[in-house]
Every structure is written in structure tokens, then in C-alpha cells.
Design a protein around this motif. Structure first.
Motif, PDB file in Angstrom:
ATOM      1  N   GLU A   1      86.980  50.257  43.144  1.00 26.07           N
ATOM      2  CA  GLU A   1      87.886  50.355  44.296  1.00 26.07           C
ATOM      3  C   GLU A   1      87.317  51.277  45.368  1.00 26.07           C
ATOM      4  N   THR A   2      86.673  52.352  44.930  1.00 28.68           N
ATOM      5  CA  THR A   2      86.077  53.294  45.891  1.00 28.68           C
ATOM      6  C   THR A   2      84.960  52.633  46.686  1.00 28.68           C
TER       7      THR A   2
ATOM      8  N   LYS B   1      91.671  45.760  34.579  1.00 26.12           N
ATOM      9  CA  LYS B   1      92.281  47.083  34.501  1.00 26.12           C
ATOM     10  C   LYS B   1      93.753  47.007  34.125  1.00 26.12           C
TER      11      LYS B   1
ATOM     12  N   CYS C   1      80.107  47.105  38.580  1.00 22.89           N
ATOM     13  CA  CYS C   1      81.272  47.958  38.282  1.00 22.89           C
ATOM     14  C   CYS C   1      82.217  47.265  37.301  1.00 22.89           C
TER      15      CYS C   1
ATOM     16  N   LYS D   1      98.789  44.383  41.881  1.00 26.06           N
ATOM     17  CA  LYS D   1      97.856  44.820  42.919  1.00 26.06           C
ATOM     18  C   LYS D   1      96.787  43.767  43.152  1.00 26.06           C
TER      19      LYS D   1
ATOM     20  N   GLN E   1      83.029  48.199  33.451  1.00 24.27           N
ATOM     21  CA  GLN E   1      84.403  48.717  33.349  1.00 24.27           C
ATOM     22  C   GLN E   1      84.593  50.018  34.136  1.00 24.27           C
ATOM     23  N   LYS E   2      83.903  50.130  35.263  1.00 21.85           N
ATOM     24  CA  LYS E   2      84.066  51.280  36.151  1.00 21.85           C
ATOM     25  C   LYS E   2      85.046  50.881  37.257  1.00 21.85           C
ATOM     26  N   TYR E   3      86.306  50.744  36.878  1.00 27.61           N
ATOM     27  CA  TYR E   3      87.285  50.158  37.786  1.00 27.61           C
ATOM     28  C   TYR E   3      87.638  51.076  38.955  1.00 27.61           C
ATOM     29  N   ASP E   4      87.726  52.370  38.715  1.00 26.85           N
ATOM     30  CA  ASP E   4      88.015  53.290  39.816  1.00 26.85           C
ATOM     31  C   ASP E   4      86.850  53.317  40.808  1.00 26.85           C
ATOM     32  N   LYS E   5      85.650  53.278  40.276  1.00 30.67           N
ATOM     33  CA  LYS E   5      84.455  53.246  41.124  1.00 30.67           C
ATOM     34  C   LYS E   5      84.434  51.961  41.949  1.00 30.67           C
TER      35      LYS E   5
ATOM     36  N   LEU F   1      90.579  44.433  38.939  1.00 34.44           N
ATOM     37  CA  LEU F   1      91.966  44.888  38.866  1.00 34.44           C
ATOM     38  C   LEU F   1      92.719  44.196  37.722  1.00 34.44           C
TER      39      LEU F   1
END
Length: 379
Positions: free
Chosen positions: A146-147, A175, A136, A180, A140-144, A172
Motif C-alpha cells: 500500500e505504501t 490480507k 510485495c 477495501k 506477503q508484504k501487504y503494508d509495504k 488486499l
């Protein structure tokens, strides 16, 4: 391909007599310039069990194909690996495929390999979870990221370790949500784990690089208070912060004090100073530290060459720019062709035609990369 298969069998039939058949194969792949042929050879060599244990060969081959943007061929050689049993049922082998897909930005492929693990009787533990989370970050699949961090540990009944948290912190930071990321240090400790040097170095690098010097200093103090000993990467991050804050004398002093901590400056140490001085237009200090870099035995990288050559051109110091170009070719360093063209253009404008021709010639005649440089007319 039949004759090539015979070559493979012949190579490995003498494995007992020759202790380095893998080295022979590695050299063959390294020297292969035709990428399509490289793919075919890689697939053929994959039939050999020992070859499939060599992570470094996999990484270097995928990197070469990714640099050439041959993503379909990357998919071809990695999907080819799924036929090999029992390897494809071993988590370490699958995690390697997940990681390799991630490093070249093919996250969907990485996810698919991970999701297929149960049907191949391959148990999903924290090792493969961390590999997927790393994919991830690299994609650069940062939202993925966190999920999956929230879902997978609970779904698979695995407990995140400090490596898991370090991957999330890296994502993070990349990103840009540094606060955070920093808050996760508290979470790590609440879960009975200890933040390690990787944790702190990731955060230090992000804070100092992004102009948050005070936050970087707070994190540094927290690291020291946790009895985590800074390494050269930690100090290099601080150097970047000092140079960004225009604290030049402090930065130079820090480099001089590294010996007190039994540390030696590396190429990134010198690079931070050189780039900082170039950015501030102080070519003489940049030269000084470049000389120190070379004296130390370290090799300038493409980032350093880009900084010093650009700065030399801006200051009209084409004597040094020319010498640096020669060093680029001598060290077989891959730099942007526009950088070299800028030197050629500057030499021509200074009526140094023969020297400009020399750079153009080196661009064409070197044995590692073709630079198509133009010799402009002297207006």
C-alpha cells in the motif's frame, strides 16, 4: 568447471546445425538432481545470450530451489545475472529478477534490484513498478504494498493502469480487507480505466471463499453489467461459494449448465465439488464427481487427492483409499507423506498387511519422490 565450459561452447558452436540447443540445456537442468550442481550449471549457462531470454527456465529453476528452501542459492544465481550487459540495463530483464525474488519471498532483494536500476541506466517505468508491487504480494508484504502504491507512481511520474490496481486488489484480498479491495473498482473507473476479468475474478474468489456469498453475487452482477464475460475461473469461484453455503443442488446444476456458456469444467471445477462433498461427509457423491473428473481427461491434483483419501479413510473405505494411493504414484503426484501413512495404518488395522506393504513399497520404489512410510505392528 573448465570441462563443463567446453561442453557449453561445443553445444552452442553447433547452434546453426542444431535448432534446439536451448532444449538440450533445459533438459540437462531438469534432469540434474544435485541442487548445488544445478546452481553451478545455471550460472555457466547464463553466459549464453539466448539462455538469458528463457524466462521459463529461470522460473522453474528458482521454484525448485525455493521448494527445497535453498534461498541462498536462489540469491546466488539471481545476483550472478547482474554482470550481464546490456541485459541488466533492460527493464524487462530487471523486472524478471524482481518478480523471481518476490515469488520466493525475498522481497528485500527484489527491492534492492529495483532501487539499483537508475545506477545501471535502466529506466523505471510502470512495468518494473508493477513487478515490485507483485513482489510485495508474493512476499506477503501487504503494508509495504500500500505504501509503494501511494508513493511510486507520483515519484516516478507514472500512472497506474488496471494491472497495477489488480495487484493491489489481490494483496488486499490476501490480507483479508475485502471491502477495501472492492472499493478499488470505483477508483479504477474514476481514473478512466475499466475493471477487467482479472479484477472481478480476484474479488469473486475472495468473497465466495470467505463466506461472503451475497457480496460475491453483487460483484458478479456488477461484472455482468459491465459486459465482462465470466470465464471458467469465475464459475469455479461461484461453485466454491455455493458449496460453502450448502447449496449443493445449485452447484451441481451450475456445472451442468457450463456448456450453455461454451465452457468446459476443469480440474478446479471438479475439485470444488469433490472437496465440498468430502467436507460434508458425502463420500458417494465425491466418488461420483471424481469419476467424472477422470473421465474428462483431467488429472487429479494433490489437493483433490488429499480430500478424497482423507474422506475415504474417515469412512473406512480402504478399498478406494488403496486405489487412490496407486493413482497418486501412477500420476507422480506429490502428496503429504502423512496422508499415505494414514492409509497404511488403516490397512494394517483392517488386517490387510500385504496391501499395506504394497503402499510402503511404492513409497520407496517410485521414481519421483521418496516416501518413508512405516509398517506398524497389527495390535
Amino acid at each position: 568447471m573448465a570441462s563443463f565450459s567446453r561442453v557449453i561452447r561445443r553445444t552452442f558452436s553447433t547452434a546453426e546445425a542444431s535448432l534446439s540447443p536451448i532444449r538440450t540445456i533445459s533438459d540437462d537442468l531438469y534432469k540434474e538432481r544435485n541442487l548445488k550442481r544445478l546452481v553451478e550449471k545455471f550460472k555457466q549457462y547464463s553466459d549464453v545470450t539466448r539462455f538469458r531470454t528463457k524466462t521459463g527456465i529461470y522460473e522453474s529453476t528458482v521454484q525448485r530451489l525455493a521448494s527445497a528452501k535453498r534461498f541462498k542459492w536462489i540469491e546466488e544465481i539471481l545476483e550472478h545475472q547482474k554482470q550481464y550487459r546490456p541485459d541488466i540495463s533492460k527493464e524487462s530483464f530487471v523486472a524478471r529478477l524482481v518478480t523471481l525474488y518476490g515469488k520466493c519471498g525475498l522481497f528485500e532483494n527484489a527491492q534492492k534490484v529495483f532501487d539499483e536500476m537508475p545506477e545501471r541506466n535502466c529506466k523505471q517505468t510502470l512495468k518494473s513498478v508493477n513487478a515490485l508491487l507483485g513482489a510485495c504480494v508474493n512476499s506477503q508484504k501487504y503494508d509495504k504494498l500500500e505504501t509503494l502504491f501511494e508513493e511510486l507512481p507520483e515519484k516516478l511520474k507514472v500512472k497506474p493502469d488496471v494491472v497495477t490496481y489488480n495487484i493491489l486488489i489481490k494483496g488486499l484480498c490476501d490480507k483479508g480487507v475485502l471491502d477495501k479491495a472492492a472499493a478499488l473498482v470505483d477508483e479504477i473507473e474514476k481514473n478512466g480505466l475499466s475493471p477487467d476479468l482479472v479484477t472481478f475474478n480476484t474479488l469473486l474468489g475472495a468473497f465466495y471463499l470467505n463466506g461472503k456469498f451475497d457480496d460475491g453475487e453483487k460483484m458478479w452482477n456488477r461484472m455482468v453489467n459491465k459486459n465482462v464475460v465470466p470465464d471458467i475461473r469465475s464459475y469455479n469461484a461461484k461453485l466454491v461459494g455455493l458449496m460453502n453455503e450448502n447449496k449443493v443442488s445449485e452447484a451441481a446444476k451450475l456445472v451442468g449448465e457450463l456448456g450453455n456458456f461454451e465452457l468446459k469444467p476443469d480440474v478446479f471445477t471438479y475439485g470444488a465439488l469433490i472437496r465440498g462433498f468430502c467436507k460434508k461427509g458425502n463420500l458417494e457423491e465425491a466418488k461420483k464427481w471424481y469419476v467424472e473428473l477422470v473421465k474428462s481427461g483431467s488429472s487429479p491434483n494433490k489437493v483433490i487427492f488429499a480430500s478424497v483419501i482423507s474422506s475415504a479413510c474417515e469412512k473406512g473405505d480402504f478399498d478406494w483409499a488403496l486405489e487412490l494411493c496407486k493413482e497418486v504414484f501412477k500420476r507422480k503426484c506429490h502428496v503429504d507423506a502423512k496422508l499415505l501413512q494414514r492409509v497404511v495404518d488403516g490397512l494394517v488395522k483392517s488386517s490387510r498387511i500385504q496391501e499395506a506393504k504394497k503402499v510402503v513399497h511404492l513409497g520407496k520404489s517410485n521414481d519421483y519422490h521418496l516416501y518413508k512410510l512405516n509398517l506398524p505392528s497389527d495390535d
